[in-house]
Scaffold this active site. Structure first.
Site, PDB file in Angstrom:
ATOM      1  CB  SER A 271       1.830   6.478  -0.827  1.00  0.00           C
ATOM      2  OG  SER A 271       1.732   5.494  -2.221  1.00  0.00           O
ATOM      3  CE1 TYR A 283      -1.126   9.756  -4.276  1.00  0.00           C
ATOM      4  CE2 TYR A 283       0.504   7.912  -4.505  1.00  0.00           C
ATOM      5  CZ  TYR A 283      -0.575   8.873  -3.934  1.00  0.00           C
ATOM      6  OH  TYR A 283      -1.066   7.663  -3.346  1.00  0.00           O
TER       7      TYR A 283
END
Length: 424
Positions: A271, A283
């Site tokens: 990401s 995350y």
């Protein structure tokens, strides 16, 4: 003998006596730039005078319109130098060299433009070359219930590849099979459970046989719980790390021998938050870990002809960026906080922090093909890229931010973040 200019008795000004050594004088610096061969002289000069409070600076300008760059004088001097050369030297260089050398700046810029254009032309040509016999190659994809994995499985199936799609639920597997050809097979996989990974590995081995596994796409991932780090527990971090990082590592290690046999590809979905930590929780940590794992894996597998690519998408509309799930998880995390922590942050912080989450849907790009096309290229191109950053937000905002000084990035994020009630 008179003390004329340049004479042996000419006095050298004492900069220490001239007031330049005064620590309060900020104009103390030498503006004259010596020839390049004197760089080491200035280096020692600067270090020696530091003891006396004297500062030495070097100005290194580019091309400016001054007498130094006067083209008429330079050209005339060039011609005069040529005229006095011996016939042997003139013959060695030739008249064409003289004509070309009189405009070095123009030629330099044209050469630079030509090199840049040639680089992008060669890159375009290399990236258009496609691997042969794609219809005989197997690709294993995790997280195919929805989002990028689901779309990629259907996309590769249309391309003629043999897709082995791993879904978390039987419902997701049935829906995918109903939308694809008979070439696509599905398996149930929970990347957080070793026994599930071992079963899926055995299933893949039975399908690929001696041909090996051409492509492994680690796509499975989750994004919640996401909240300020102080609000979370170790279990909250582990919930994300087990899927996004540890599960990815275990799946890769289990299937690596099959990929090596086929001299295939490993595509790891990271990401933009693997480059820039924008939120608390597991995350960003997991995506930073994916980046590190991919880098080391790429270097190790180069010797075996295996190529590793990383996908770093910006904000796209998938389950990972579902605003309702993220907002609900945010509220649940708040509800279990101790009174002390709640008081430190305040109800206004909670409300302010949830506003950008609610706007997340409008921020996300709905064109998932921007991501899956990068994945497909990493699997099918003869010369895939090391990293792909699909999405204009990734290219124009987050990637440039990741290269900025830490203090500047911290300030930008600080200005756009809510302020706790008891902030100092």
């Amino acid at each position: 003998m008179s003390d004329g200019e340049g004479g042996p008795a000419a006095e050298k000004p004492d900069v220490r006596q001239a007031g330049h050594g005064d620590p309060g004088c900020h104009q103390d610096r030498s503006s004259w730039r010596p020839p390049s061969g004197w760089r080491s002289v200035w280096g020692t000069h600067r270090r020696e005078l530091t003891y006396f409070g004297v500062r030495v600076a070097v100005i290194e300008p580019g091309y400016f319109s001054t007498n130094v760059t006067n083209p008429e004088k330079i050209s005339r001097g060039f011609q005069e130098t040529w005229d006095r050369l011996s016939p042997e030297v003139r013959e060695a260089y030739g008249e064409e060299f003289l004509a070309s050398a009189c405009a070095p700046c123009k030629a330099m810029w044209w050469s630079l433009a030509a090199l840049v254009g040639l680089y992008y032309l060669l890159r375009w040509y290399r990236e258009r070359q496609v691997v042969s016999h794609l219809q005989d190659k197997y690709v294993f994809i995790t997280g195919c219930d929805s989002g990028f994995g689901n779309l990629l499985a259907r996309q590769l199936d249309l391309r003629g590849l043999r897709v082995l799609a791993a879904c978390l639920t039987e419902k997701g597997a049935q829906q995918l099979r109903s939308q694809t050809s008979d070439r696509l097979d599905t398996v149930i996989l929970d990347v957080t459970k070793t026994e599930s990974i071992l079963a899926a590995t055995q299933w893949v081995e039975e399908h690929v046989g001696d041909r090996g596994l051409w492509g492994l796409v680690n796509n499975a991932g989750i994004s919640w719980p996401t909240a300020p780090n102080e609000w979370l527990t170790k279990d909250d971090f582990m919930k994300i790390l087990d899927v996004n990082l540890l599960g990815l590592v275990e799946v890769t290690l289990s299937l690596l021998s099959l990929v090596r046999k086929a001299r295939g590809r490993v595509v790891n979905v990271s990401s933009i938050m693997g480059r820039l930590s924008l939120c608390g929780g597991g995350y960003c940590i997991s995506k930073y870990g994916v980046e590190a794992f991919s880098d080391s894996l790429r270097r190790e597998l180069t010797y075996f002809g295996v190529k590793v690519a990383v996908i770093e998408p910006g904000y796209f509309s998938t389950n990972v960026t579902n605003p309702e799930k993220i907002s609900r998880g945010f509220q649940e995390t708040w509800d279990r906080l101790s009174p002390e922590v709640r008081e430190a942050y305040g109800e206004e912080f909670l409300a302010s922090a949830r506003k950008p989450i609610e706007k997340l849907k409008s921020m996300c790009d709905t064109n998932l093909y921007l991501v899956t096309n990068c994945m497909e290229h990493a699997l099918t191109a003869c010369h895939p890229r090391t990293r792909y950053s699909p999405g204009w937000d990734a290219k124009l905002l987050y990637l440039p931010m990741s290269y900025l000084p830490t203090l500047l990035v911290d300030t930008m994020i600080y200005w756009n973040s809510p302020r706790p009630a008891k902030a100092v």
